[in-house]
Design a protein around this motif. Sequence first.
Motif, short mmCIF file in Angstrom:
data_model
loop_
_atom_site.label_atom_id
_atom_site.label_comp_id
_atom_site.label_asym_id
_atom_site.label_seq_id
_atom_site.Cartn_x
_atom_site.Cartn_y
_atom_site.Cartn_z
N ILE A 7 0.89 -1.16 0.00
CA ILE A 7 0.00 0.00 0.00
C ILE A 7 0.92 1.21 0.00
O ILE A 7 1.76 1.35 0.90
CB ILE A 7 -0.90 0.01 1.24
N VAL A 8 0.82 2.04 -1.03
CA VAL A 8 1.66 3.23 -1.09
C VAL A 8 0.79 4.46 -0.90
O VAL A 8 -0.23 4.62 -1.58
CB VAL A 8 2.41 3.34 -2.44
N LEU A 9 1.19 5.32 0.02
CA LEU A 9 0.48 6.57 0.24
C LEU A 9 1.18 7.68 -0.54
O LEU A 9 2.40 7.87 -0.40
CB LEU A 9 0.45 6.92 1.73
N ALA A 74 9.03 -7.24 1.01
CA ALA A 74 7.73 -7.85 1.35
C ALA A 74 6.67 -6.76 1.46
O ALA A 74 6.98 -5.61 1.82
CB ALA A 74 7.86 -8.58 2.68
N PRO A 75 5.41 -7.11 1.16
CA PRO A 75 4.34 -6.11 1.17
C PRO A 75 4.29 -5.31 2.48
O PRO A 75 4.24 -5.87 3.56
CB PRO A 75 3.08 -6.94 0.99
N ALA A 76 4.32 -4.00 2.32
CA ALA A 76 4.37 -3.09 3.46
C ALA A 76 3.42 -1.92 3.20
O ALA A 76 2.79 -1.85 2.14
CB ALA A 76 5.80 -2.56 3.62
N VAL A 77 3.33 -1.04 4.16
CA VAL A 77 2.71 0.26 3.92
C VAL A 77 3.85 1.24 3.71
O VAL A 77 4.75 1.34 4.56
CB VAL A 77 1.84 0.70 5.11
N ILE A 78 3.86 1.93 2.58
CA ILE A 78 4.97 2.80 2.22
C ILE A 78 4.46 4.25 2.12
O ILE A 78 3.54 4.53 1.36
CB ILE A 78 5.57 2.40 0.85
N ALA A 79 5.05 5.14 2.92
CA ALA A 79 4.74 6.56 2.78
C ALA A 79 5.76 7.16 1.82
O ALA A 79 6.97 7.14 2.10
CB ALA A 79 4.82 7.25 4.14
N SER A 80 5.29 7.66 0.69
CA SER A 80 6.22 8.27 -0.27
C SER A 80 6.37 9.75 0.06
O SER A 80 5.64 10.28 0.90
CB SER A 80 5.70 8.09 -1.70
N GLY A 81 7.29 10.42 -0.60
CA GLY A 81 7.42 11.86 -0.46
C GLY A 81 6.45 12.55 -1.42
O GLY A 81 6.01 11.95 -2.41
N GLY A 82 6.13 13.80 -1.14
CA GLY A 82 5.14 14.52 -1.93
C GLY A 82 5.44 14.62 -3.41
O GLY A 82 4.52 14.74 -4.23
N GLY A 83 6.72 14.53 -3.77
CA GLY A 83 7.09 14.67 -5.19
C GLY A 83 7.40 13.35 -5.87
O GLY A 83 7.84 13.34 -7.03
N ALA A 84 7.15 12.24 -5.19
CA ALA A 84 7.49 10.93 -5.77
C ALA A 84 6.68 10.63 -7.03
O ALA A 84 7.08 9.80 -7.85
CB ALA A 84 7.30 9.83 -4.73
#
Length: 177
Positions: A7-9, A74-84
């Motif tokens: 899950i990528v935010l 492995a499947p994780a929750v990933i917080a990306s940066g605002g410009g990703a």
Amino acid sequence: MQNSPHIVLVGPMGSGKSTLGRALAALLGRSFVDLDARIEQAAGCDIRAIFAAEGEAGFREHEARALVAALAEAPAVIASGGGAVLREDNRAAMRESAIVVYLQVDAALQLQRLSGDNTRPLLQTDDPAQTLARLQAQREPLYRACAHLIFDTSSLTAEAAPAALAHRLHALQDSPA
Ligand code: S3P
């Protein structure tokens, strides 16, 4: 949600990607990856130092590498940066290996959360509100283009938001678009 992909935010600075991401990961029993923290670990210095030494273009290289590496785990929750979302390759990689959630935030709340912040190089301007509005105008279509789900946190408490998002994610899995 156990066997599902990452899950990528995605979303702007101050939308709560890290806070909500960490709580969501705990709720789902997954690990949490903060992409900005990974970039700093790999570079051995903070984001301000990367921008100072290599500019935004250099930072985007670090960011793309950290994203690819995180998506291979492995499947994780990933917080990306605002410009990703700026790079097409990043957007494609996220959509391919993750459920992508665009976290929306009200502009006033975003500004309040970011007031006095000196860790984000792009915000060190005379008028952070205007800067945030300009970035949002550029990036909003990109957030929307890569999102499977749009989630607005503005009216939710920090306590309620993780369960509400988990509920939306389960509903999405049960009836994918
Ligand atoms: C950036 C957002 C920051 C960080 C860097 C650049 C951006 O992450 O990656 O300062 O371009 O919007 P957060 O969205 O976690 O603040």
